[in-house]
Design an enzyme around this catalytic site. Structure first.
Site, short mmCIF file in Angstrom:
data_model
loop_
_atom_site.label_atom_id
_atom_site.label_comp_id
_atom_site.label_asym_id
_atom_site.label_seq_id
_atom_site.Cartn_x
_atom_site.Cartn_y
_atom_site.Cartn_z
N ASP A 169 0.84 -1.14 0.08
CA ASP A 169 0.40 0.23 0.27
C ASP A 169 0.62 1.17 0.25
O ASP A 169 0.57 2.20 0.92
CB ASP A 169 -0.84 0.34 1.48
N GLU A 171 -10.69 0.63 -3.85
CA GLU A 171 -10.03 1.03 -2.89
C GLU A 171 -8.95 1.43 -3.09
O GLU A 171 -8.54 1.99 -4.32
CB GLU A 171 -10.29 -0.33 -2.15
#
Length: 475
Positions: free
Chosen positions: A19, A210
């Site tokens: 991420d 997302e």
């Protein structure tokens, strides 16, 4: 002394920081991400840790330490929740603000620090002017995966999570915060649609799932996000930070789907899974940070980097996944390289996703090769490829080869067969290296002539049992 080469993954093979949100602060590249635990049972089980590198050397990463602990949030003093993917921005006061969401809370938390890689302290929750926290007001959708951009007194906050077919979630949201970095001055609006609400939007097939991340290049805002396919990072552009975003394309896929230069476009070349990352300009060049999956599960993800280019109109061609992305060019075609640098990993029973991801994914097991390590989480054990059974192939890109005529591989396992050495995934074997049963790492060598020039290298196992591959050496 020769400059150290940059590899994917760019951090040590025993570090699991997915991420990635990269920034250049004070002449160094800082990367912020969640923190997976090796052999963990869920995502993001560890505290936030930060790494940084000189702007002119993406091979020289330095551990900045734990910057925020799981229990630092007042909602999580017992540590029963995980710290999901964060982002960082510099506020009008020059301090660094860390935005994040706990895995079972619908609100956005904020921590602050005077230094980019220092210890952050809890600061507060994003809230409306009346004190109600964003995500808890009637009609709010739960917050998730914050991305932030500060311009002047305004901070633009992007959030959201929308599973395929979930009509309760409408898409990626943009919310404007005031100079205190907490108080909402413009309420959330939807800027990229979820799958149930995408008809006629131009986002069909690439709807928001997302991981919203925002960057600005020139006058154009780039909203990077993970699509409903999960393995790909897509992007949309606008001349305004909170409206008018138009779908533009895929920047990277962690299984190289859509790339058709060296294979069919719909053929996955690695075991994909969810993806999350962003773009950044470093030392005059642009890069996409993303992550790959290891250990045959969804929960051991590692950061990778690829160079990207911009067309004259501001669009970005899809980047190919490589072993050499941080290097900015091919690796030296000589010497020993660890097997965990493999950018391609597949076998005759190919699956697109790790660990049950997707609507057709299968749990990875001993049928599939996987990048893993010995020891426990935190042990500085070099990674290797396990479960290389008949037809399993590991691919590495790229090497500048000259005069290579001998290849050595380091192997262990209950195996009886050989490794074919190729320069393309479906090309002819340039040589074969026989291997046998061994409980310890053992070197096997064969005369293999690698053509001069920039080459990909593939090692395909054929035979009985299963081999583990630790490294290969080009001479």
């Amino acid at each position: 002394m020769a400059k150290k080469q940059g590899f994917n993954p760019y951090l040590p093979s025993w570090e699991y920081i997915p991420d990635g949100e990269p920034y250049v602060f004070e002449g160094r590249v800082y990367v912020y991400g969640s923190h997976d635990r090796f052999n963990g049972h869920a995502f993001c089980l560890n505290d936030y840790a930060c790494w940084s590198a000189p702007e002119d050397n993406l091979a020289d990463w330095q551990y900045e330490g734990v910057i925020y602990e799981t229990t630092d949030d007042p909602l999580n003093t017992e540590g029963s929740m995980c710290l999901y993917a964060p982002d960082v921005t510099v506020g009008p006061d020059g301090r660094y603000y860390l935005y994040y969401v706990l895995d079972k809370a619908p609100v956005v938390s904020v921590a602050v620090c005077d230094k980019p890689g220092g210890k952050y302290e809890f600061y507060g929750y994003v809230s409306y002017a009346d004190g109600i926290r964003l995500g808890e007001k009637e009609g709010d959708e739960p917050q998730f995966d914050p991305g932030v951009l500060t311009e002047g007194e305004n901070t633009y906050l992007y959030t959201g999570f929308c599973g395929y077919g979930d009509s309760s979630r409408h898409g990626a949201m943009a919310t404007v915060l005031g100079p205190d970095m907490l108080t909402i001055t413009e309420e959330p609006v939807f800027v990229v649609p979820s799958q149930p609400y995408s008809k006629g939007s131009g986002f069909e097939g690439y709807e928001f799932f997302e991981a919203p991340s925002i960057r600005k290049r020139g006058d154009i805002y780039y909203l990077i996000y993970s699509s409903v396919s999960m393995h790909e990072l897509c992007y949309a552009t606008s001349l305004h930070p909170a409206k008018g975003f138009t779908y533009q394309g895929v920047i990277v896929s962690n299984c190289d789907l859509h790339i058709d230069t060296y294979k069919p476009a719909d053929q996955p070349m690695a075991y994909g899974g969810n993806n999350h990352g962003s773009i950044v300009q470093i030392h005059g060049a642009w890069y996409i940070f993303y992550h790959r999956h290891t250990h045959g599960t969804a929960f051991c993800r590692q950061g990778c980097i690829e160079r990207i280019e911009f067309r004259e109109d501001g669009t970005i061609p899809q980047a190919e996944i490589t072993s050499c992305g941080p290097n900015g060019g091919p690796l030296e075609g000589r010497g020993e390289y660890p097997a965990y640098l493999a950018c391609h990993l597949f076998c005759k029973d190919q699956e697109m996703y790790t660990g049950g991801f997707g609507r057709t994914g299968a749990w990875m097991d001993s049928r599939f090769p996987k990048i893993t390590q010995d020891g426990r989480d935190g042990d500085e054990e070099a990674g290797y490829i396990a479960n290389m059974t008949d037809s399993a192939a590991a691919g590495f890109k790229y090497f500048a080869c000259e005069g290579i005529n001998r290849v050595t591989i380091k192997v262990r396992g209950y195996c009886q067969g050989e490794f074919e050495v190729k320069t393309s995934w479906n090309g002819p074997a340039l040589g074969r290296i026989p291997v046998g049963f061994t409980n310890i790492w053992q070197d096997y060598t064969a005369e293999v002539a690698i053509p001069d020039g920039v080459q990909a290298l593939y090692f395909t196992y054929t035979g009985n049992g299963g081999a583990s591959l630790a490294s290969f050496t080009l001479e």
